[in-house]
Design a protein around this motif. Structure first.
Motif, PDB file in Angstrom:
ATOM      1  N   VAL A 223      55.476  58.226 143.799  1.00  0.00           N
ATOM      2  CA  VAL A 223      54.456  57.172 143.855  1.00  0.00           C
ATOM      3  C   VAL A 223      54.284  56.686 145.292  1.00  0.00           C
ATOM      4  O   VAL A 223      55.265  56.398 145.987  1.00  0.00           O
ATOM      5  N   THR A 224      53.018  56.592 145.704  1.00  0.00           N
ATOM      6  CA  THR A 224      52.679  55.995 146.999  1.00  0.00           C
ATOM      7  C   THR A 224      51.756  54.818 146.759  1.00  0.00           C
ATOM      8  O   THR A 224      50.744  54.941 146.070  1.00  0.00           O
ATOM      9  N   VAL A 225      52.114  53.676 147.321  1.00  0.00           N
ATOM     10  CA  VAL A 225      51.318  52.453 147.198  1.00  0.00           C
ATOM     11  C   VAL A 225      50.575  52.227 148.509  1.00  0.00           C
ATOM     12  O   VAL A 225      51.193  52.185 149.581  1.00  0.00           O
ATOM     13  N   PHE A 226      49.252  52.070 148.414  1.00  0.00           N
ATOM     14  CA  PHE A 226      48.418  51.825 149.591  1.00  0.00           C
ATOM     15  C   PHE A 226      47.981  50.364 149.612  1.00  0.00           C
ATOM     16  O   PHE A 226      47.439  49.849 148.630  1.00  0.00           O
ATOM     17  N   GLU A 227      48.214  49.692 150.731  1.00  0.00           N
ATOM     18  CA  GLU A 227      47.871  48.285 150.891  1.00  0.00           C
ATOM     19  C   GLU A 227      47.038  48.120 152.160  1.00  0.00           C
ATOM     20  O   GLU A 227      47.423  48.598 153.228  1.00  0.00           O
ATOM     21  N   ARG A 228      45.891  47.439 152.045  1.00  0.00           N
ATOM     22  CA  ARG A 228      45.026  47.325 153.228  1.00  0.00           C
ATOM     23  C   ARG A 228      45.503  46.264 154.217  1.00  0.00           C
ATOM     24  O   ARG A 228      45.152  46.322 155.400  1.00  0.00           O
ATOM     25  N   ASP A 229      46.307  45.295 153.771  1.00  0.00           N
ATOM     26  CA  ASP A 229      46.838  44.299 154.695  1.00  0.00           C
ATOM     27  C   ASP A 229      48.045  44.855 155.444  1.00  0.00           C
ATOM     28  O   ASP A 229      48.501  45.977 155.195  1.00  0.00           O
ATOM     29  N   ASP A 230      48.588  44.052 156.337  1.00  0.00           N
ATOM     30  CA  ASP A 230      49.687  44.508 157.175  1.00  0.00           C
ATOM     31  C   ASP A 230      51.046  44.363 156.507  1.00  0.00           C
ATOM     32  O   ASP A 230      52.052  44.844 157.024  1.00  0.00           O
ATOM     33  N   ARG A 231      51.092  43.699 155.360  1.00  0.00           N
ATOM     34  CA  ARG A 231      52.338  43.511 154.628  1.00  0.00           C
ATOM     35  C   ARG A 231      52.125  43.817 153.160  1.00  0.00           C
ATOM     36  O   ARG A 231      51.043  43.594 152.619  1.00  0.00           O
ATOM     37  N   VAL A 232      53.170  44.275 152.517  1.00  0.00           N
ATOM     38  CA  VAL A 232      53.116  44.595 151.090  1.00  0.00           C
ATOM     39  C   VAL A 232      53.208  43.303 150.266  1.00  0.00           C
ATOM     40  O   VAL A 232      53.934  42.378 150.630  1.00  0.00           O
ATOM     41  N   GLY A 233      52.466  43.267 149.182  1.00  0.00           N
ATOM     42  CA  GLY A 233      52.581  42.116 148.278  1.00  0.00           C
ATOM     43  C   GLY A 233      51.275  41.627 147.711  1.00  0.00           C
ATOM     44  O   GLY A 233      51.256  40.954 146.686  1.00  0.00           O
ATOM     45  N   GLY A 234      50.161  41.939 148.380  1.00  0.00           N
ATOM     46  CA  GLY A 234      48.866  41.517 147.862  1.00  0.00           C
ATOM     47  C   GLY A 234      48.799  40.022 147.635  1.00  0.00           C
ATOM     48  O   GLY A 234      49.127  39.218 148.510  1.00  0.00           O
ATOM     49  N   LEU A 235      48.396  39.625 146.437  1.00  0.00           N
ATOM     50  CA  LEU A 235      48.312  38.212 146.065  1.00  0.00           C
ATOM     51  C   LEU A 235      49.628  37.486 146.294  1.00  0.00           C
ATOM     52  O   LEU A 235      49.656  36.333 146.740  1.00  0.00           O
ATOM     53  N   LEU A 236      50.739  38.143 146.009  1.00  0.00           N
ATOM     54  CA  LEU A 236      52.045  37.511 146.172  1.00  0.00           C
ATOM     55  C   LEU A 236      52.313  37.158 147.634  1.00  0.00           C
ATOM     56  O   LEU A 236      52.892  36.109 147.927  1.00  0.00           O
ATOM     57  N   MET A 237      51.886  38.028 148.540  1.00  0.00           N
ATOM     58  CA  MET A 237      52.154  37.817 149.948  1.00  0.00           C
ATOM     59  C   MET A 237      51.195  36.810 150.566  1.00  0.00           C
ATOM     60  O   MET A 237      51.620  35.847 151.208  1.00  0.00           O
ATOM     61  N   TYR A 238      49.905  37.024 150.388  1.00  0.00           N
ATOM     62  CA  TYR A 238      48.928  36.216 151.120  1.00  0.00           C
ATOM     63  C   TYR A 238      48.089  35.272 150.246  1.00  0.00           C
ATOM     64  O   TYR A 238      47.282  34.517 150.772  1.00  0.00           O
ATOM     65  N   GLY A 239      48.266  35.313 148.946  1.00  0.00           N
ATOM     66  CA  GLY A 239      47.502  34.414 148.085  1.00  0.00           C
ATOM     67  C   GLY A 239      48.298  33.231 147.595  1.00  0.00           C
ATOM     68  O   GLY A 239      47.731  32.235 147.134  1.00  0.00           O
ATOM     69  N   ILE A 240      49.622  33.329 147.652  1.00  0.00           N
ATOM     70  CA  ILE A 240      50.517  32.262 147.184  1.00  0.00           C
ATOM     71  C   ILE A 240      51.284  31.723 148.377  1.00  0.00           C
ATOM     72  O   ILE A 240      51.937  32.483 149.095  1.00  0.00           O
ATOM     73  N   PRO A 241      51.244  30.417 148.629  1.00  0.00           N
ATOM     74  CA  PRO A 241      51.906  29.859 149.813  1.00  0.00           C
ATOM     75  C   PRO A 241      53.416  30.050 149.796  1.00  0.00           C
ATOM     76  O   PRO A 241      54.038  30.226 148.741  1.00  0.00           O
ATOM     77  N   ASN A 242      53.985  29.979 150.961  1.00  0.00           N
ATOM     78  CA  ASN A 242      55.422  30.150 151.130  1.00  0.00           C
ATOM     79  C   ASN A 242      56.219  29.115 150.342  1.00  0.00           C
ATOM     80  O   ASN A 242      57.337  29.382 149.896  1.00  0.00           O
ATOM     81  N   MET A 243      55.661  27.922 150.149  1.00  0.00           N
ATOM     82  CA  MET A 243      56.381  26.858 149.451  1.00  0.00           C
ATOM     83  C   MET A 243      56.675  27.238 148.009  1.00  0.00           C
ATOM     84  O   MET A 243      57.631  26.754 147.410  1.00  0.00           O
ATOM     85  N   LYS A 244      55.834  28.089 147.432  1.00  0.00           N
ATOM     86  CA  LYS A 244      56.023  28.524 146.056  1.00  0.00           C
ATOM     87  C   LYS A 244      56.772  29.846 145.967  1.00  0.00           C
ATOM     88  O   LYS A 244      57.486  30.096 144.990  1.00  0.00           O
ATOM     89  N   LEU A 245      56.599  30.693 146.970  1.00  0.00           N
ATOM     90  CA  LEU A 245      57.233  32.007 146.970  1.00  0.00           C
ATOM     91  C   LEU A 245      57.515  32.423 148.407  1.00  0.00           C
ATOM     92  O   LEU A 245      56.614  32.880 149.115  1.00  0.00           O
ATOM     93  N   GLU A 246      58.755  32.246 148.844  1.00  0.00           N
ATOM     94  CA  GLU A 246      59.108  32.662 150.197  1.00  0.00           C
ATOM     95  C   GLU A 246      59.025  34.189 150.289  1.00  0.00           C
ATOM     96  O   GLU A 246      59.399  34.905 149.358  1.00  0.00           O
ATOM     97  N   LYS A 247      58.515  34.668 151.400  1.00  0.00           N
ATOM     98  CA  LYS A 247      58.146  36.080 151.481  1.00  0.00           C
ATOM     99  C   LYS A 247      59.326  37.027 151.610  1.00  0.00           C
ATOM    100  O   LYS A 247      59.192  38.225 151.350  1.00  0.00           O
ATOM    101  N   TRP A 248      60.495  36.527 151.945  1.00  0.00           N
ATOM    102  CA  TRP A 248      61.683  37.381 151.957  1.00  0.00           C
ATOM    103  C   TRP A 248      61.999  37.852 150.540  1.00  0.00           C
ATOM    104  O   TRP A 248      62.625  38.917 150.360  1.00  0.00           O
ATOM    105  N   VAL A 249      61.577  37.073 149.543  1.00  0.00           N
ATOM    106  CA  VAL A 249      61.814  37.461 148.149  1.00  0.00           C
ATOM    107  C   VAL A 249      61.049  38.751 147.837  1.00  0.00           C
ATOM    108  O   VAL A 249      61.566  39.654 147.165  1.00  0.00           O
ATOM    109  N   ILE A 250      59.809  38.841 148.324  1.00  0.00           N
ATOM    110  CA  ILE A 250      59.007  40.057 148.139  1.00  0.00           C
ATOM    111  C   ILE A 250      59.625  41.212 148.915  1.00  0.00           C
ATOM    112  O   ILE A 250      59.803  42.314 148.389  1.00  0.00           O
ATOM    113  N   ASP A 251      59.970  40.951 150.179  1.00  0.00           N
ATOM    114  CA  ASP A 251      60.529  42.006 151.029  1.00  0.00           C
ATOM    115  C   ASP A 251      61.818  42.562 150.427  1.00  0.00           C
ATOM    116  O   ASP A 251      62.069  43.776 150.493  1.00  0.00           O
ATOM    117  N   ARG A 252      62.632  41.695 149.849  1.00  0.00           N
ATOM    118  CA  ARG A 252      63.887  42.130 149.235  1.00  0.00           C
ATOM    119  C   ARG A 252      63.631  43.151 148.130  1.00  0.00           C
ATOM    120  O   ARG A 252      64.287  44.195 148.060  1.00  0.00           O
TER     121      ARG A 252
END
Length: 497
Positions: free
Chosen positions: A178-207
């Motif tokens: 499986v290969t996942v293609f993401e147009r932004d510079d970081r993986v996560g889509g809505l999780l990364m750039y649609g939800i503020p850090n206060m609700k979901l710190e981005k290290w959680v996604i990276d982990r």
């Protein structure tokens, strides 16, 4: 059932939240979880109902009641109570690929349908889920487990939001490449750039992404499929393609003066803040600043609330949130009984913070913008609002929100954020793959199927169902993965619930 009388002996205890005036000094998560022993006591409150509505995920009166993933809530609550945390993680993992996400951002549909909640406070299902997954990481239970056998099949997933990640995770477990293609510079889509850090710190996604990489999933960022990379290339190089690129068309406000400088879509405001925060801790100033500004947010949903909390952290001079609909009741109405989703007024974290800073609730109900006002330079300087009332449309017979004649008022504003929801997928993506769209501009699929109109193309998540919750996106990704797997192998051993 570990504690038959637990729901009578123990009261609900929530994680402690940092007081509003303290937490607005940073962009980090602000709840302190309970110690493990006290979380086990909270799990003892689960009644292990004969009919566990918490895991039903059924539709009642047009609203979802219980978990759409059908999480085995009573089972893992019992396992937590008895101290079997590893087995609780195993049971949770059977239905949910990403409890580290849902335990932070899900509105807890399970708790709204909890039988305890019909009489008193519901079980802390969401906090219990958080306890399971974080302990699993701590103890190594959540470590990478690559598949032992590979099938030789290749699948491309377009979009790395929760639907795309869930589909990728499932298909990789099956042994597909499986290969996942993401147009932004970081993986996560809505999780990364649609939800503020206060609700979901981005290290959680990276982990989690690092674990998926270790298990064999490939990620390509900065890949705008349909523009930078042709759809034909993916269709040629991969056996199947899953579109999971979200509902990215923000709903606009068509009013005179809309071209004024100082009006932005909420998603652009939130994304810019998160990206600048991650890139430089806001030191690069490459974001839409609300500092010292009179901010008006159009929209009363979760995104609107996120804009309130972000604007307060920026140091806004004032924050006003306009909601078209009437204020919901503070308690359930008689026509909204349990286990339906409770249509009650919720004061979320951003509104709590605005109240603490400005001394009043930022929300104004049954109101919208009739006109945007510009100064001589074309910059926003104010708005004209109008009150709304519910009326029956003479043509359709449906109830609509109509303007109240003579109710216009002027309000100062030099930053407006439009948080009015999303309308569907971006047309260039659908055109690139030659897939049909439905009347709501989502990628069309047959009932009960995730296959799009083009050969070997599937769709999952918001791109197919429209703007929805993270938990629904995960379910869609899981179900789409099963259908893709069956189309590749002739059968599927992947579970969806």
């Amino acid at each position: 059932m570990g504690k038959p009388t637990g729901f009578m002996e123990y009261e609900r205890e929530n994680a402690r939240a940092v007081p509003p005036k303290e937490r607005i000094q940073h962009y980090n998560e602000f709840h302190t979880p309970l110690p493990r022993e006290r979380q086990q006591t909270q799990a003892a409150r689960c009644m292990n109902c004969g009919v566990p509505f918490c895991q039903s995920g059924m539709t009642l009166m047009g609203m979802t009641s219980g978990c759409p993933l059908h999480n085995l809530v009573p089972e893992w609550n019992d396992l937590i109570y008895t101290g079997n945390w590893q087995q609780a993680y195993n049971r949770l993992g059977k239905t949910n690929n990403f409890p580290e996400f849902t335990a932070r951002v899900c509105p807890a549909l399970c708790e709204a349908a909890c039988t305890c909640g019909n009489w008193e406070d519901p079980v802390t299902c969401k906090a219990n889920e958080y306890g399971i997954i974080e302990y699993a990481y701590e103890m190594g239970y959540a470590a990478a487990r690559p598949p032992r056998v590979r099938t030789g099949k290749k699948v491309a997933v377009v979009g790395s939001g929760p639907a795309g990640l869930a589909a990728a995770d499932q298909l990789n477990k099956r042994g597909h490449a499986v290969t996942v293609f993401e147009r932004d510079d970081r993986v996560g889509g809505l999780l990364m750039y649609g939800i503020p850090n206060m609700k979901l710190e981005k290290w959680v996604i990276d982990r989690k992404v690092e674990i998926m990489k270790a298990e064999g999933v490939s990620f390509v960022t900065g890949a705008n499929i349909g523009k930078d990379i042709k759809a034909a290339k993916l269709l040629k190089e991969y056996d199947r393609v899953i579109l999971a690129c979200g509902a990215k068309n923000p709903r606009d406000i068509k009013a005179p003066g809309r071209d004024a400088k100082g009006i932005y879509f909420a998603v652009d405001f939130l994304k810019a803040t998160t990206k600048s925060l991650l890139d430089s801790e806001l030191k690069d100033h490459q974001y839409i600043s609300a500092k010292g500004k009179k901010v008006v947010i159009i929209g009363g949903g979760d995104t609107g609330n996120d804009c309130v909390g972000t604007a307060v952290r920026h140091g806004a001079a004032s924050v006003t949130q306009l909601e078209m609909m009437p204020k919901a009741p503070d308690v359930r109405a008689d026509d909204n009984p349990w286990p339906q989703w409770p249509k009650v007024c919720k004061t979320d974290y951003g509104q709590e913070e605005a109240i603490a800073v400005f001394g009043h609730d930022p929300r104004i109900y049954q109101t919208t913008v009739k006109e945007f006002l510009k100064d001589k330079s074309g910059s926003l300087c104010g708005i004209i609002t109008v009150q709304l009332e519910s009326k029956k449309d003479e043509k359709t017979g449906r109830m609509v929100m109509a303007e109240v004649a003579g109710s216009e008022q002027k309000m100062e504003a030099d930053l407006v954020l439009i948080a009015a929801g999303f309308l569907g997928t971006e047309k260039y993506v659908a055109d690139a793959f030659g897939v049909k769209m439905d009347e709501r501009t989502n990628v069309a699929t047959a009932d009960g199927s995730y296959a799009a109109s083009a050969k070997n193309v599937f769709a999952a998540g918001d791109v197919r169902r429209g703007q929805s919750l993270v938990v629904w996106a995960i379910r869609e990704g899981r179900e789409a993965a099963r259908e893709v797997d069956e189309s590749l192998m002739g059968y599927s051993a992947l579970s969806v619930q």
